[in-house]
Design a protein around this motif. Structure first.
Motif, PDB file in Angstrom:
ATOM      1  N   GLU A   1      57.571  39.100  21.493  1.00  0.00           N
ATOM      2  CA  GLU A   1      59.015  39.325  21.355  1.00  0.00           C
ATOM      3  C   GLU A   1      59.249  40.062  20.035  1.00  0.00           C
ATOM      4  OE1 GLU A   1      58.257  36.676  18.435  1.00  0.00           O
ATOM      5  OE2 GLU A   1      60.158  37.734  18.615  1.00  0.00           O
ATOM      6  N   ARG A   2      60.379  40.750  19.960  1.00  0.00           N
ATOM      7  CA  ARG A   2      60.723  41.484  18.738  1.00  0.00           C
ATOM      8  C   ARG A   2      62.089  41.058  18.206  1.00  0.00           C
ATOM      9  NH1 ARG A   2      58.965  46.865  21.431  1.00  0.00           N
ATOM     10  NH2 ARG A   2      57.179  47.509  20.157  1.00  0.00           N
ATOM     11  N   ILE A   3      62.668  40.017  18.804  1.00  0.00           N
ATOM     12  CA  ILE A   3      64.068  39.735  18.444  1.00  0.00           C
ATOM     13  C   ILE A   3      64.115  39.174  17.027  1.00  0.00           C
ATOM     14  CG2 ILE A   3      64.797  39.407  20.804  1.00  0.00           C
ATOM     15  CD1 ILE A   3      64.661  36.434  20.476  1.00  0.00           C
ATOM     16  N   THR A   4      65.192  39.509  16.329  1.00  0.00           N
ATOM     17  CA  THR A   4      65.309  39.037  14.966  1.00  0.00           C
ATOM     18  C   THR A   4      66.395  37.976  14.885  1.00  0.00           C
ATOM     19  OG1 THR A   4      65.465  39.703  12.656  1.00  0.00           O
ATOM     20  CG2 THR A   4      67.005  40.752  14.167  1.00  0.00           C
TER      21      THR A   4
ATOM     22  N   LYS B   1      52.245  44.362  17.820  1.00  0.00           N
ATOM     23  CA  LYS B   1      53.211  43.393  17.316  1.00  0.00           C
ATOM     24  C   LYS B   1      52.943  43.092  15.842  1.00  0.00           C
ATOM     25  CE  LYS B   1      56.074  40.070  16.771  1.00  0.00           C
ATOM     26  NZ  LYS B   1      57.517  40.304  16.666  1.00  0.00           N
TER      27      LYS B   1
ATOM     28  N   ASN C   1      55.327  44.102  12.034  1.00  0.00           N
ATOM     29  CA  ASN C   1      55.775  43.239  10.939  1.00  0.00           C
ATOM     30  C   ASN C   1      55.077  43.592   9.631  1.00  0.00           C
ATOM     31  OD1 ASN C   1      57.572  41.946  12.569  1.00  0.00           O
ATOM     32  ND2 ASN C   1      56.323  40.127  12.897  1.00  0.00           N
TER      33      ASN C   1
ATOM     34  N   ARG D   1      56.787  46.432   7.985  1.00  0.00           N
ATOM     35  CA  ARG D   1      58.014  46.037   7.288  1.00  0.00           C
ATOM     36  C   ARG D   1      57.674  45.357   5.950  1.00  0.00           C
ATOM     37  NH1 ARG D   1      63.440  45.902   8.214  1.00  0.00           N
ATOM     38  NH2 ARG D   1      64.607  44.006   7.784  1.00  0.00           N
TER      39      ARG D   1
ATOM     40  N   LEU E   1      63.762  50.294   1.768  1.00  0.00           N
ATOM     41  CA  LEU E   1      64.416  49.029   2.133  1.00  0.00           C
ATOM     42  C   LEU E   1      65.007  48.368   0.889  1.00  0.00           C
ATOM     43  CD1 LEU E   1      61.904  47.715   4.808  1.00  0.00           C
ATOM     44  CD2 LEU E   1      64.044  48.952   5.126  1.00  0.00           C
ATOM     45  N   HIS E   2      65.448  47.088   1.063  1.00  0.00           N
ATOM     46  CA  HIS E   2      66.149  46.407  -0.037  1.00  0.00           C
ATOM     47  C   HIS E   2      65.223  45.456  -0.785  1.00  0.00           C
ATOM     48  CE1 HIS E   2      69.697  47.991   1.871  1.00  0.00           C
ATOM     49  NE2 HIS E   2      69.298  47.481   3.014  1.00  0.00           N
TER      50      HIS E   2
ATOM     51  N   GLY F   1      60.674  35.874   3.233  1.00  0.00           N
ATOM     52  CA  GLY F   1      60.533  34.583   3.897  1.00  0.00           C
ATOM     53  C   GLY F   1      60.411  34.762   5.399  1.00  0.00           C
TER      54      GLY F   1
ATOM     55  N   CYS G   1      57.401  35.205  10.100  1.00  0.00           N
ATOM     56  CA  CYS G   1      56.845  36.386  10.769  1.00  0.00           C
ATOM     57  C   CYS G   1      56.326  37.403   9.759  1.00  0.00           C
ATOM     58  CB  CYS G   1      57.922  37.011  11.629  1.00  0.00           C
ATOM     59  SG  CYS G   1      58.864  35.810  12.501  1.00  0.00           S
ATOM     60  N   ILE G   2      57.300  38.000   9.024  1.00  0.00           N
ATOM     61  CA  ILE G   2      56.917  39.092   8.122  1.00  0.00           C
ATOM     62  C   ILE G   2      55.948  38.608   7.057  1.00  0.00           C
ATOM     63  CG2 ILE G   2      57.796  40.823   6.535  1.00  0.00           C
ATOM     64  CD1 ILE G   2      58.765  41.357   9.252  1.00  0.00           C
TER      65      ILE G   2
ATOM     66  N   TYR H   1      65.751  31.468   5.105  1.00  0.00           N
ATOM     67  CA  TYR H   1      64.906  32.596   4.684  1.00  0.00           C
ATOM     68  C   TYR H   1      65.636  33.917   4.713  1.00  0.00           C
ATOM     69  CZ  TYR H   1      63.991  34.526   9.364  1.00  0.00           C
ATOM     70  OH  TYR H   1      64.120  35.139  10.594  1.00  0.00           O
ATOM     71  N   LYS H   2      66.811  33.943   5.410  1.00  0.00           N
ATOM     72  CA  LYS H   2      67.614  35.181   5.377  1.00  0.00           C
ATOM     73  C   LYS H   2      69.034  34.875   5.799  1.00  0.00           C
ATOM     74  CE  LYS H   2      67.127  37.390   9.857  1.00  0.00           C
ATOM     75  NZ  LYS H   2      66.708  38.610  10.552  1.00  0.00           N
TER      76      LYS H   2
ATOM     77  N   LYS I   1      70.438  39.686  -3.957  1.00  0.00           N
ATOM     78  CA  LYS I   1      70.517  40.421  -2.680  1.00  0.00           C
ATOM     79  C   LYS I   1      71.444  41.622  -2.764  1.00  0.00           C
ATOM     80  CE  LYS I   1      68.831  39.237   0.710  1.00  0.00           C
ATOM     81  NZ  LYS I   1      67.498  39.561   1.278  1.00  0.00           N
TER      82      LYS I   1
HETATM   83  N1  SAJ Z   1      63.825  41.290   3.520  1.00  0.00           N
HETATM   84  C1  SAJ Z   1      63.898  41.909   2.266  1.00  0.00           C
HETATM   85  N2  SAJ Z   1      64.265  43.214   2.187  1.00  0.00           N
HETATM   86  C2  SAJ Z   1      64.554  43.956   3.308  1.00  0.00           C
HETATM   87  C3  SAJ Z   1      64.455  43.323   4.571  1.00  0.00           C
HETATM   88  C4  SAJ Z   1      64.097  41.995   4.661  1.00  0.00           C
HETATM   89  O1  SAJ Z   1      63.659  41.267   1.231  1.00  0.00           O
HETATM   90  O2  SAJ Z   1      64.905  45.122   3.181  1.00  0.00           O
HETATM   91  C5  SAJ Z   1      63.415  39.895   3.616  1.00  0.00           C
HETATM   92  C6  SAJ Z   1      64.458  39.006   4.286  1.00  0.00           C
HETATM   93  O3  SAJ Z   1      65.400  38.542   3.343  1.00  0.00           O
HETATM   94  C7  SAJ Z   1      63.596  37.880   4.839  1.00  0.00           C
HETATM   95  C8  SAJ Z   1      62.305  38.580   5.184  1.00  0.00           C
HETATM   96  O4  SAJ Z   1      62.292  39.814   4.462  1.00  0.00           O
HETATM   97  O5  SAJ Z   1      63.342  36.908   3.850  1.00  0.00           O
HETATM   98  C9  SAJ Z   1      62.113  38.855   6.685  1.00  0.00           C
HETATM   99  O6  SAJ Z   1      63.351  39.230   7.238  1.00  0.00           O
HETATM  100  P1  SAJ Z   1      63.444  40.431   8.306  1.00  0.00           P
HETATM  101  O7  SAJ Z   1      64.861  40.834   8.405  1.00  0.00           O
HETATM  102  O8  SAJ Z   1      62.457  41.455   7.949  1.00  0.00           O
HETATM  103  O9  SAJ Z   1      62.972  39.933   9.707  1.00  0.00           O
HETATM  104  P2  SAJ Z   1      62.660  38.595  10.491  1.00  0.00           P
HETATM  105  O10 SAJ Z   1      61.506  37.914   9.848  1.00  0.00           O
HETATM  106  O11 SAJ Z   1      63.898  37.800  10.714  1.00  0.00           O
HETATM  107  O12 SAJ Z   1      62.211  39.240  11.894  1.00  0.00           O
HETATM  108  C10 SAJ Z   1      61.091  40.108  11.912  1.00  0.00           C
HETATM  109  C11 SAJ Z   1      61.488  41.366  12.690  1.00  0.00           C
HETATM  110  N3  SAJ Z   1      60.434  42.339  12.612  1.00  0.00           N
HETATM  111  C12 SAJ Z   1      60.722  43.597  12.156  1.00  0.00           C
HETATM  112  O13 SAJ Z   1      61.830  43.900  11.738  1.00  0.00           O
HETATM  113  C13 SAJ Z   1      59.605  44.580  12.207  1.00  0.00           C
HETATM  114  C14 SAJ Z   1      61.760  40.996  14.132  1.00  0.00           C
HETATM  115  O14 SAJ Z   1      61.987  42.162  14.894  1.00  0.00           O
HETATM  116  C15 SAJ Z   1      60.580  40.234  14.728  1.00  0.00           C
HETATM  117  O15 SAJ Z   1      60.825  39.854  16.075  1.00  0.00           O
HETATM  118  C16 SAJ Z   1      60.335  38.990  13.897  1.00  0.00           C
HETATM  119  O16 SAJ Z   1      60.020  39.404  12.555  1.00  0.00           O
HETATM  120  C17 SAJ Z   1      59.188  38.212  14.518  1.00  0.00           C
HETATM  121  O17 SAJ Z   1      59.504  37.157  15.147  1.00  0.00           O
HETATM  122  O18 SAJ Z   1      58.056  38.680  14.458  1.00  0.00           O
END
Ligand code: SAJ
Length: 407
Positions: A149-152, A202, A206, A209, A246-247, A253, A256-257, A315-316, A396
């Motif tokens: 899955e890829r859902i966030t 998959k 991640n 990212r 990115l930010h 957290g 996944c990532i 975590y977010k 943030k």
């Molecule tokens: N974060 C940053 N800076 C950014 C983006 C995110 O510090 O620019 C941090 C967030 O605050 C958080 C962490 O990274 O702590 C991860 O957040 P995220 O928004 O990257 O994503 P997740 O972990 O909620 O979901 C990710 C997604 N994968 C990608 O974007 C490639 C989602 O599509 C996947 O389905 C999910 O992992 C998973 O289940 O694998």
């Protein structure tokens, strides 16, 4: 077709509801009796935009919840794949036990779709031998599929319907059959491939990212050293047609990532310098935040760490999941520095997770002098007036109030 979904957590439940909403007869199975009873009573087990609505639509079709496995010819496994920090390896025990339970009851020729994220090569290494040693022939008694899955979290329902989907299978007939199932709700491209490519794609999504977040975090450290504004600089750089920085944040957290890159580091230790370094940079951000907190305390002659309040425990933004959250990482760092007594509040985290956690926002801000915004919940964006006259470290970059400190 009746589909038995095993595992009704962050992935299994939305998937079960989405399939039921689209006319598939669904049996949702989970080992957790309380969770099953809660769903039977029509109560959801976690918050997610649109999930209540989807639940109602699903309940008007054929969906039941149970702790038992059902006899059918299609299963979706969405069980946890815990990651042991020590070995940086994935523990496939829940997937293996779910497969074994399926094999006890399934029909001949059944299809088992594994949605849980598993490290590349896991199906070959763990799942196939488990099935074959029980005397089943893969490809005739049972068919294997990996559909990650890829859902966030925070946007699950929309992404379930609009994200492209990968179906990894051993043969085309099976992937076509499974594609038809996902096509009932997936409006985007459904890509067919082999199982190993599905596992690998998959994990690298991640990892991509994580590496890019690390780049932003490293820029934040560089800019901090010379008192430059990393947000303004990356905003300008992103005007370039092929630049998308990115930010920076207080750490990475989530389950996944912060986890998936370790599978590649673990399997290819000599080839993953960039990926490993990115992980280390992201894991160093809580310490960077601690340094910024000390800067502010020194500047304002605040000696008492209990005057510091961390806003955000998940975590977010806008989720209640606290797995691997940067705030939990930061609290660990503080304990190492014998910095006890810091206060915590998160509007989405109702259960008490750590010491000095407040349940009421006003009580929280009345007890502290420095607010560290660790998570960009909508809640804090809507309550900016309550902190605008305080000392705020906005990790943030969601507050545009003059004088707020940044990473
Ligand atoms: N974060 C940053 N800076 C950014 C983006 C995110 O510090 O620019 C941090 C967030 O605050 C958080 C962490 O990274 O702590 C991860 O957040 P995220 O928004 O990257 O994503 P997740 O972990 O909620 O979901 C990710 C997604 N994968 C990608 O974007 C490639 C989602 O599509 C996947 O389905 C999910 O992992 C998973 O289940 O694998």
């Amino acid at each position: 077709v009746m589909i038995n979904i095993i595992g009704l957590g962050y992935i299994g439940l939305p998937t079960a509801l989405m399939l039921a909403k689209n006319g598939v007869e669904v049996v949702g199975t989970d080992v957790n009796n309380d969770l099953v009873n809660s769903l039977k009573e029509g109560k959801l087990t976690f918050e997610e935009d649109g999930l209540e609505e989807l639940f109602k639509e699903a309940l008007s079709n054929k969906i039941t919840f149970t702790t038992d496995y059902q006899k059918t010819d299609m299963y979706i496994l969405a069980v946890p794949t815990p990651f042991t920090n020590a070995t940086k390896k994935l523990d496939p025990k829940f997937v293996i036990s779910a497969v074994n339970n399926v094999l006890e009851v399934c029909e001949k020729g059944t299809t088992i779709i594994i949605e849980s994220t598993i490290s590349p090569g896991s199906v070959d290494k763990f799942i196939r031998p488990e099935i074959e040693k029980r005397g089943f022939v893969i490809g005739s008694d049972v068919h294997l599929v990996h559909a990650p899955e890829r859902i966030t979290p925070g946007n699950m329902i929309y992404e379930l319907e609009h994200n492209s989907r990968t179906i990894g299978a051993d043969d085309r007939e099976i992937s076509d059959k499974v594609k038809d199932i996902y096509a009932r709700f997936c409006k985007s491209e459904i890509v067919l491939t082999d199982i190993r490519s599905a596992e690998m794609s998959k994990v690298i999504e991640n990892t991509y990212r994580d590496v890019n977040i690390a780049f932003a975090n490293e820029l934040a450290k560089i800019c901090r050293t010379d008192d430059m504004d990393v947000h303004e600089i990356t905003r300008i750089a992103n005007k370039h047609p092929r630049v998308n920085i990115l930010h920076p944040g207080p750490g990475v957290g989530g389950h996944c990532i912060s986890v998936d890159p370790w599978f590649l580091v673990g399997d290819y230790p000599d080839l993953t310098n960039l990926i490993l370094t990115a992980r280390k940079i992201n894991d160093s951000m809580p310490r960077h935040v601690l340094g910024r907190i000390r800067d502010i305390m020194r500047e304002h002659n605040i000696k008492d760490i209990s005057k510091v309040g961390l806003y955000g425990l998940s975590y977010k933004e806008n989720v209640d999941d606290t797995r691997e959250s940067p705030t939990l990482q930061l609290l660990e760092r503080m304990d190492e520095h014998l910095a006890f007594g810091v206060k915590v509040f998160d509007p989405h985290v109702k259960s008490r997770m750590v010491d000095h956690q407040f349940i009421n926002f006003e009580d929280f801000i009345n007890e502290v002098e420095i607010v560290v915004v660790m998570v960009g919940h909508d809640h804090i964006k809507n309550n900016m007036d309550l902190i605008k006259d305080m000392l705020v470290l906005d990790t943030k970059n969601i507050c545009s109030i003059e004088g707020f400190y940044k990473l």
